[in-house]
Design a protein around this motif. Structure first.
Motif, mmCIF file in Angstrom:
data_model
loop_
_atom_site.group_PDB
_atom_site.id
_atom_site.type_symbol
_atom_site.label_atom_id
_atom_site.label_comp_id
_atom_site.label_asym_id
_atom_site.label_seq_id
_atom_site.Cartn_x
_atom_site.Cartn_y
_atom_site.Cartn_z
ATOM 1 N N LYS B 141 0.775 -1.296 0.061
ATOM 2 C CA LYS B 141 0.084 0.037 -0.055
ATOM 3 C C LYS B 141 0.792 1.312 -0.083
ATOM 4 N N LEU B 149 -7.127 5.214 3.382
ATOM 5 C CA LEU B 149 -6.649 3.856 3.995
ATOM 6 C C LEU B 149 -7.999 3.743 4.747
ATOM 7 N N SER B 150 -8.407 2.101 5.154
ATOM 8 C CA SER B 150 -9.449 2.139 5.892
ATOM 9 C C SER B 150 -8.919 2.213 7.447
ATOM 10 N N ASP B 153 -6.280 0.039 8.647
ATOM 11 C CA ASP B 153 -4.761 0.435 8.336
ATOM 12 C C ASP B 153 -4.231 1.702 8.444
ATOM 13 N N ASN C 55 -10.102 -5.701 7.738
ATOM 14 C CA ASN C 55 -9.888 -4.196 7.728
ATOM 15 C C ASN C 55 -9.898 -4.100 5.845
ATOM 16 N N GLY C 56 -10.671 -3.130 5.604
ATOM 17 C CA GLY C 56 -10.450 -2.621 4.460
ATOM 18 C C GLY C 56 -11.380 -3.513 3.472
ATOM 19 N N THR C 226 -12.799 -8.180 0.474
ATOM 20 C CA THR C 226 -12.707 -7.212 -0.644
ATOM 21 C C THR C 226 -13.865 -6.903 -1.338
#
Ligand SMILES: Nc1ncnc2c1ncn2[C@@H]1O[C@H](COP(=O)(O)OP(=O)(O)OP(=O)(O)O)[C@@H](O)[C@H]1O
Ligand SMILES: Nc1ncnc2c1ncn2[C@@H]1O[C@H](COP(=O)(O)OP(=O)(O)OP(=O)(O)O)[C@@H](O)[C@H]1O
Ligand SMILES: CC(C)C[C@H](N)C(=O)O
Ligand SMILES: [Mg+2]
Ligand SMILES: [Mg+2]
Lengths: 343, 251, 251, 400, 423
Positions: B141, B149-150, B153, C55-56, C226
């Motif tokens: 990343k 970013l989330s 993150d 996350n994300g 995702t």
């Protein structure tokens, strides 16, 4: 003593103008967070509402007077306003004479409309954009508005006198036991001051005693969350913008008898009104008003001969000097809120 | 004598006593956890350590020197880094730049006029930053804007930024909050590795007891601005007062 | 078992009751990046759904899309809440239709007191719980009603954020990581509160990294990876199935 | 090359080529054609393009990188000009000492004003800088007339000492004998091109200034400045002191402004007080935003854009309009002239205002962004034809 | 064929540059100047009725352009800023090949552009500039001023003021704080003190000021009985309006009626002050009624007014008149010199005496390039019939009375230098 009192009075009406303009500006700038370089133009448009009404009231029909000639030697055309024809010469003349106060009624719907259109058509797309973009777009708009006015009204100032009853001045000093002529004060400026106070209290009351003010403040801090709470913040921002435009416009209407309006009067006030708002502190309405009066009064003092003799040029820079001193001693101006436009 | 000595610190907000008579001693190269109910004053205490807040009374000594009256950047240069409760990162910069900046700060001090060198040519810093990102599994990343970013993150990135400075004292304010379990475990592993080297002191605030108990050497329980008890993890787990005021039935 | 029942967005789901909140084929973008990728799930009236993932994974983005916030931008898909087409609405209209989102960073409004934050929620209809009732559930908020909302501690802010949602008459509550940063006791307290809320007939979607806690509370679980749904089924099943947990939740 | 990466080297090369061939690029229309009105390749305007380009580049180092919006930058330009003219008055007409002093004076002024103003941030900072600049302007216009020659502007008089002016040296600004006004006019067919000494001096300075700006943008220092903009708190807690960084940026951008002022006086040895007015400070803000704040080339484009409209559009009068539309039947000609009339000549402000609005509305990010979009659009279309679009879109999606 | 000087015209045309304020506060004045320029070009090219060419004492011009070349012109915007004005003038010289620059509505701009023209080697025919410096401290060999100046205003006003208000007066000055304001104030103070007036105070007001109340308010109490407003343009409109608001016009002081004086009038600006100007005395370079009222000493006036009025529908201002006259004078000088070479033109203009351009007999003095002619003293009309008829002419002070020595201290320190033909 009388000299000082005199300058305080002078400062009050100058301060009223500053305070009114700054009040409108801070509604948009300090509250909605939009750097509105077109605010001066709104003030100017208000003033030209007065000019326009005067022109409307004096729309005339022409008759040819053969007994006189014009500058080229042709028979002279004489113009008689329709209002005089309709209401009789006396009443007609009085109506024309009162065009500035009447212009308040004329200006309110126009300014609200201008404010709404401006917000809906342009500003709303810029709430999330960087301040720099807001500056560019509103500055562009200010130029455009200014040029349109110039196109129709020319660059020269246009006299727009107050009604006859308000012309002239009254001797304030005599009331206080000073010599006659020591403290004189034009009636219209007194009217302006009273008017300013009325508008300022009106706006304060509206924002203080209605939930509207809270919602707008919240919306400025975090639009998204306010939306999550079911509130249509856009509508309120539009209203707010309309109010701000209205305040600026009325300030302009009432200002016309003090100084004849011209197309660039807005730009003349623009920088100053930003200074006033920031000295007052971002996001604070009372701050803006306070700073308006403070700077108005100090400016008056700085133009006293005794002061100029002491510090040459002080009258040129006083506003900026005070701004620097205030901002260095009080980080957020007189009454600024934390976190508003500090980045 | 610990590396960090907090003595009789008080901090009031208006009428609210956020910290009262806080005493805390953190031993060098240990991991010291601070737990306590929400609003106990944990973050406020950290704020007093890094110069964000100035205590009303009391003293804070780090490495034998007082931190009070120093500017935040000076305190950082003394060797204290902090991970914040809500991630504080450079949102407009890329992930990679985010970790390079602290490395520069470590190497060059609080200000250096390196206006004509090229970032890309700072080989050692680039390599170090890469290594740090690899440690937190964020290498892929590196060119993203940090703001996109989330949440989890962002938190990892901030950890990486602090770790890259190899501080003497690392303050972690809820480092794993909002992190997925897998990453929380990775973080625990990472912190454990650091701990194993025994060259960094850590002060950690965390509500996730799994994290606390896997890492801490000692735990201070803060409640209503005052330390309630200080002890080893095992003792704390069984402490009835702590159970009632903080852990609830879960423990 | 996931192997036998791979996710199919057209398949009938566990419960036979008609869907109350129905999300179908959501596709949402941040600018040009495609984040929510064809997400579909149903929530039935009165149930609690746990939306889980790394996350994300796109959990926050999904919730934001349902709440009709401007970003990410919904480009395709439908959202129906009790026969109201949310996908045609703006955030404030969706809120009027009965959606409430408690966002992940709580978003307490700066410059307003605790009480003003609550009052703000009651300006637009439909109004829900009275302030008295809210203070009854969260006495801490009552104590601090004059304090500026943003100076509350993390846990207190979380309570305020939930309270703010309850101050409105809502049909579906979307919670984004409500436990994050909260002390274990408070987590338990909030879990109780959520149960109380469920008893009021309010439907809830909860996103949580503390998957165990969320699953204990929830009736059903949806797992995202995702940007796509990879599991949709009973919560208990996930909790009990070692393999599922390991695969998607690393627990 | 020169310690730049390929992309930046290309940028520099392109800018170098553009400045080198500006006299030709800016005069695309034959001198006698009716479009000659739009030619901008005469010395004064070309000099202005590069000088304001330098000014805007410098401003952008502060604003584009740190986000500190100075609303008083014209003050540094003004003092730079005054310093340069004073050098002409005292030493002689060689521009080198004038330019050097203007940079130094710009730096000193910026140091003073920056030191105080940078105690505040955001709008408070902007107003502080505005206040300082307006004070400088007001004083220069009035009380400081002995130093500034007030409204008229500071000029060189024959009675000035000019201690080092050698006899035989030109009596106007020169670079070791090369007159700044010296112009060679090349005529090629209907075209005519002005090769002007002053312009090339300015252009050379611009290239150096631009090169230094690139280096600065790519340096750790530049990165720190962007970090200041992004999160100053974080920067402080990371052990960096934001103040010296911002002050250094402020001083550097003040030096650029001083340099621009010095060059301006070197091209035309008169320093007017209006150079310091808020409108002038506002102009550089507009140039930078218009071109694209934070980009390298944007401010230069913005400067060119505004100066072009000011100088070319203000000169289009009704006579010129009739000239253009003269070939049409009278009725249509008059209609067209009436329609265009409000936007040119004395209406040039209107056009500029409209363009400001159009640019921000449709090209957020400024002209550079606009260029990039067009570039992307063209690129995409080509890509699509080649069947690469899907591949690219797929790459954009999160992995797996 | 001419050559050896800047922009020597080579083709069948010659280009003149008209540099006037098109934006900013003086835009209307600039617009009027531009009208006059266009009219002058028409007349020079033999179109229209010929205007003042018919009455002009020189008959070198025949309406076939200048030296047989058709006159073309370019325009630019000075913005009333010396910088912008110079930029605009430079573009006219460098891009358009102008051999002469004219126009402008401020002394700062005039001085700045005059300096530029001197360096570049073209002729500058100043438009509106009233500061003593233009043909004093800042005079230049390539620059010529038809307009009068502050000193001349003061000399012309003094006897009139004495006649109106007596010689025992106490004056309070408000002065715009820039070059022109100072020379105006200095001149009028000297002239009135010579009458026996006393100067009570002189307060400098910022050019940017819009509200003058704080400067006006103390006046009544200062012991003064005359207020002199050394203001122009917007400043004048506002300060006068403010003074009237504060009742100064009706006031009495020292047992006398209080009086206001505005030494330099502009019809365009007077319009902005509306009825406030009634009765206020001031001076002008020219007035469109002068031939009708004071006879054919001022011949040319009516021809010009007729020609201008027919084209534009209203009478010309003094700004228009000056710009028209300057263009004609330039063309005539070229014609007489037989060359566009600035040095030849300068020589033709220096010491040139002429008549028939509306000001009566006029001299372009060689030593400082200042025109000497009668100065018109006017007063605001009590009951104006229309917006163009705002002032009444009190008298025309003959040129001798306002002529001064070129070395007069208010003009000293300058050096005309050599004429510069450029290239
Ligand atoms: N700036 C401030 N002004 C007023 N009160 C404050 C301020 N900052 C913190 N407080 C109060 O101080 C108390 C301690 O807050 P602090 O943030 O230190 O709690 P904490 O222990 O970190 O809690 P959490 O675990 O929820 O983060 C809280 O009650 C909070 O409301
Ligand atoms: N504003 C944004 N602009 C661009 N990309 C974004 C933005 N916000 C989030 N993303 C990206 O979208 C993806 C999904 O983010 P999202 O916040 O929805 O994840 P999440 O499942 O809530 O994660 P977490 O558990 O860490 O909160 C991530 O890859 C993130 O980087
Ligand atoms: C235009 C002039 C008549 C007055 C002007 N203010 C000047 O400076 O000269
Ligand atoms: Mg905390
Ligand atoms: Mg999330």
């Amino acid at each position: 003593m009388d000299a000082i009192l005199l300058q305080i009075l002078n400062g009050l009406d100058k301060g009223s103008a500053y305070a009114l303009i700054a009040l409108g500006l801070t509604l948009i700038f300090g509250t909605l967070g939009v750097v509105n370089f077109a605010h001066g133009a709104l003030f100017m448009i208000g003033a030209f509402c007065a000019v326009t009404l005067q022109r409307i009231l004096t729309i005339s029909y022409e008759t040819v007077d053969d007994s006189r000639t014009d500058f080229l030697g042709n028979p002279m055309t004489v113009e008689t306003p329709y209002v005089q024809a309709w209401f009789g010469p006396e009443t007609g003349a009085t109506i024309i004479d009162w065009s500035v106060p009447l212009a308040i009624l004329f200006a309110i719907p126009i300014m609200l409309l201008v404010g709404f259109v401006m917000e809906r058509g342009l500003i709303k797309h810029f709430y999330k954009r960087p301040h720099a973009d807001q500056i560019l777009v509103t500055f562009g708009l200010a130029i455009v508005l200014q040029e349109i006015i110039k196109y129709f009204y020319g660059a020269n100032p246009i006299p727009t006198p107050a009604p006859d009853v308000f012309s002239g001045s009254f001797d304030f000093g005599v009331l206080l036991g000073f010599d006659p002529g020591a403290i004189i004060y034009p009636y219209w400026r007194l009217v302006y001051f009273v008017f300013a106070m009325a508008v300022i209290s009106g706006v304060f009351a509206f924002l203080q005693f209605t939930t509207f003010g809270m919602v707008v403040r919240a919306g400025m801090a975090d639009r998204e969350t306010v939306g999550l709470l079911g509130i249509d913040i856009d509508k309120r921002f539009t209203i707010m913008f309309g109010i701000a435009a209205g305040v600026a416009g009325l300030a302009g209407v009432m200002y016309t008898p003090i100084n004849a309006p011209n197309y660039h009067m807005g730009m003349d006030f623009l920088v100053l009104s930003f200074v006033v708002v920031v000295v007052g502190g971002m996001g604070s309405l009372p701050g803006a008003v306070l700073a308006g009066f403070l700077l108005g009064i100090l400016e008056s003092f700085a133009s006293m001969t005794a002061v100029i003799d002491l510090i040459p040029g002080i009258n040129q820079i006083i506003i900026y000097l005070v701004a620097i001193i205030v901002l260095l001693t009080r980080p957020r101006g007189l009454m600024g809120r934390k976190g508003v436009m500090e980045e | 004598m610990g590396i960090l000595e907090v003595k009789n610190v008080n901090k009031n907000f208006g009428g609210l006593k956020a910290l009262s008579e806080v005493n805390l001693s953190v031993k060098e190269n240990s991991v010291h956890a601070i737990i306590g109910p929400n609003g106990a004053g944990k973050s406020t205490l950290l704020n007093c350590l890094i110069g964000k807040l100035i205590p009303d009374t009391g003293s804070v000594m780090f490495d034998g020197q007082s931190v009070l009256g120093r500017k935040p950047h000076e305190i950082n240069q003394m060797g204290i880094s902090r991970v914040f409760q809500t991630p504080e990162i450079f949102g407009d910069l890329t992930v990679f730049e985010n970790v390079m900046i602290p490395i520069f700060a470590k190497r060059d001090g609080s200000f250096r006029m390196h206006a004509f060198e090229s970032v890309a040519h700072e080989r050692d810093i680039v390599e170090e930053a890469e290594a740090v990102l690899a440690d937190v599994n964020m290498l892929e990343k590196r060119d993203l804007h940090a703001a996109s970013l989330s949440r989890g993150d962002k938190r990892r990135l901030e950890m990486a930024m602090c770790l890259s400075q190899k501080p003497k004292l690392l303050l972690l304010d809820e480092p794993t909050a909002g992190m997925a379990r897998a990453d929380t475990n990775n973080t625990i592993d990472l912190l454990n590795q650091i701990k194993a080297k025994r060259d960094i002191t850590m002060c950690i605030i965390e509500h996730d007891m799994h994290v606390v108990f896997s890492l801490a050497d000692r735990i201070t329980v803060l409640a209503q601005g005052t330390p309630l008890v200080e002890d080893t993890p095992d003792k704390i787990k069984g402490h009835p007062k702590v159970q009632e005021a903080y852990l609830g039935e879960a423990a | 078992m996931l192997d036998q029942r791979p996710f199919d967005k057209n398949a009938n789901h566990a419960s036979t009751a008609p869907a109350f909140l129905s999300v179908w084929g959501l596709e949402a973008y941040y600018g040009e990046s495609y984040i929510v990728q064809d997400v579909s799930f149903n929530v039935h009236e009165g149930e609690i759904l746990a939306l889980l993932g790394r996350n994300g994974a796109g959990k926050t983005s999904t919730l934001r899309t349902i709440a009709r916030l401007g970003s990410p931008e919904l480009k395709h898909g439908e959202i129906w809440l009790d026969h109201a087409p949310l996908h045609t609405m703006k955030a404030h209209q969706a809120a009027g239709a009965g959606i409430a989102l408690v966002p992940e960073d709580r978003r307490i409004i700066a410059g307003l007191t605790v009480e003003e934050n609550l009052k703000l929620a009651q300006i637009a209809p439909p109004v829900g719980w009275s302030l008295e009732r809210i203070y009854e559930l969260f006495p801490r908020l009552g104590e601090r009603k004059w304090q500026e909302g943003v100076t509350l501690s993390g846990g207190e802010q979380q309570m305020l954020a939930i309270a703010r949602a309850l101050a409105r008459d809502i049909k579906v509550l979307l919670l984004d990581e409500p436990y994050e940063g909260l002390a274990p006791v408070i987590v338990q307290e909030i879990a109780k509160t959520l149960n109380i809320i469920r008893e009021q007939g309010i439907t809830t979607v909860i996103v949580e990294q503390n998957a165990v806690a969320a699953l204990k509370l929830a009736d059903r679980a949806v797992i995202l990876d995702t940007g796509s749904v990879v599991y949709d089924g009973s919560a208990k099943e996930v909790l009990d199935d070692e393999k599922l947990r390991a695969e998607y939740l690393a627990i | 090359m020169l310690g730049l990466n390929t992309k930046d080297t290309w940028l520099l090369v392109i800018v170098a080529l553009m400045t080198l061939f500006a006299p030709f690029l800016l005069n695309p229309f034959p001198a006698n054609s009716s479009l000659a009105q739009f030619n901008a390749g005469y010395p004064d305007l070309m000099q202005r393009f590069v000088i304001f380009g330098i000014f805007a580049i410098g401003f952008n180092i502060l604003f584009g990188l740190t986000g500190y919006l100075s609303f008083g930058h014209a003050a540094f330009l003004g003092v730079g000009s005054y310093a340069a003219v004073w050098m002409f008055k005292l030493l002689g007409y060689n521009v080198v000492p004038a330019i050097i002093l203007s940079v130094i004076v710009g730096a000193v002024f910026a140091l003073l004003i920056g030191f105080i103003s940078l105690r505040r941030s955001g709008i408070y900072f902007s107003i502080l800088t505005l206040a300082f600049a307006q004070m400088s302007f007001a004083l220069a216009y009035s009380v400081l007339t002995p130093i500034t020659n007030g409204e008229t502007g500071l000029q060189v008089y024959t009675s000035d000492p000019q201690y080092f002016q050698r006899s035989g040296a030109p009596d106007i600004p020169h670079f070791f004998g090369l007159e700044m006004r010296a112009t060679e006019t090349l005529r090629m067919g209907g075209w005519s091109f002005d090769i002007n000494a002053g312009y090339y001096l300015c252009a050379a300075v611009l290239l150096v200034a631009f090169y230094m700006a690139i280096r600065l943008f790519r340096s750790p220092f530049g990165m720190m400045l962007r970090a200041v903009k992004s999160n100053q708190q974080r920067l402080n807690y990371t052990g960096l002191n934001a103040r010296p960084y911002t002050l250094a940026a402020f001083v550097i951008s003040g030096m650029y402004a001083g340099l621009a002022g010095g060059l301006m006086a070197s091209m035309d040895p008169l320093a007017g007080a209006e150079r310091m007015q808020w409108t002038a400070s506002g102009e550089v803000v507009l140039m930078t935003i218009l071109g694209g704040a934070g980009t390298l080339i944007g401010p230069v484009l913005g400067a060119g854009f505004i100066k072009y409209f000011e100088n070319i559009f203000s000169k289009i009068n009704d006579g010129v309009l009739h000239g253009w539309f003269g070939f049409l039947p009278d009725g249509i000609e008059n209609v067209l002239v009436t329609v265009v009339h409000p936007f040119v000549g004395k209406g040039w402000h209107l056009t500029l205002g409209l363009l400001f609005m159009l640019v921000v509305i449709f090209l957020p990010g400024g002209l550079v962004e606009g260029g990039q979009r067009i570039g992307k659009y063209v690129f995409r279309r080509r890509g699509r034809k080649a069947g690469g679009a899907e591949a690219e879109a797929a790459r954009k999606q999160p992995a797996e | 064929q001419d050559s050896g000087f800047t922009n020597a015209p080579t083709g069948s045309t010659v280009t003149l540059g008209f540099n006037v304020p098109q934006t900013g506060p003086y835009a209307d004045e600039g617009a009027d100047e531009l009208r006059a320029f266009e009219l002058a070009v028409e007349h020079l090219n033999g179109e229209g009725d010929g205007g003042m060419l018919q009455t002009f004492s020189s008959d070198a011009l025949e309406g076939g352009g200048i030296l047989g070349k058709k006159v073309e012109y370019v325009t630019g915007d000075t913005q009333t800023k010396s910088d912008a004005a110079r930029a605009s003038a430079r573009s006219m010289i460098e891009k358009d090949g102008a051999v002469m620059i004219s126009g402008g509505s401020s002394s700062g701009v005039a001085v700045a552009v005059q300096g530029l023209c001197q360096e570049a080697g073209v002729i500058f025919m100043a438009g509106l500039t009233h500061s003593n410096d233009t043909t004093g401290k800042d005079k230049k060999a390539n620059g010529f001023r038809h307009f009068f100046n502050a000193y001349m205003s003061a000399q012309a006003m003094a006897p009139v003021l004495e006649g109106l208000y007596g010689s025992d007066r106490k004056a309070y000055h408000l002065t715009a704080d820039y070059t022109w304001g100072w020379t105006q104030q200095e001149s009028i103070q000297a002239a009135t003190e010579a009458l026996g007036w006393e100067t009570v105070n002189n307060v400098l007001t910022p050019l940017a000021a819009t509200d003058f109340s704080s400067y006006i308010a103390p006046v009544l109490n200062s012991g003064a009985d005359v207020l002199v407003l050394n203001h122009y343009g917007g400043n004048m409109v506002n300060s006068l309006t403010n003074a009237v608001q504060f009742g100064l016009k009706e006031a009495t002081a020292n047992g006398k009626d209080f009086q206001i004086v505005v030494p330099l009038y502009s019809e365009l600006m007077a319009r902005g002050a509306g009825e406030n100007i009634a009765g206020i005395p001031g001076s002008q370079n020219w007035d469109w009624k002068i031939e009708n009222q004071l006879g054919d000493r001022y011949k040319g006036t009516n021809a010009f007014v007729q020609s201008f009025g027919e084209k534009y529908g209203f009478p010309p201002s003094q700004a228009a008149h000056t710009c028209y006259a300057q263009t004609i004078l330039y063309a005539d000088a070229v014609q007489r010199a037989g060359s566009f070479n600035p040095c030849a033109v300068a020589e033709a203009l220096e010491g040139y005496e002429f008549d028939g351009l509306g000001n009566g007999p006029t001299l372009y003095r060689a030593s400082d390039h200042q025109c000497f002619k009668d100065v018109v003293v006017v007063r605001g009309k009590e009951n104006p019939e229309n917006e163009f008829d705002l002032v009444e002419i009190v008298e025309a002070t003959p040129a001798e009375k306002v002529t001064y020595d070129p070395e007069h201290e208010m003009f000293a320190g300058g050096n005309l230098g050599e004429c510069n033909p450029g290239a």
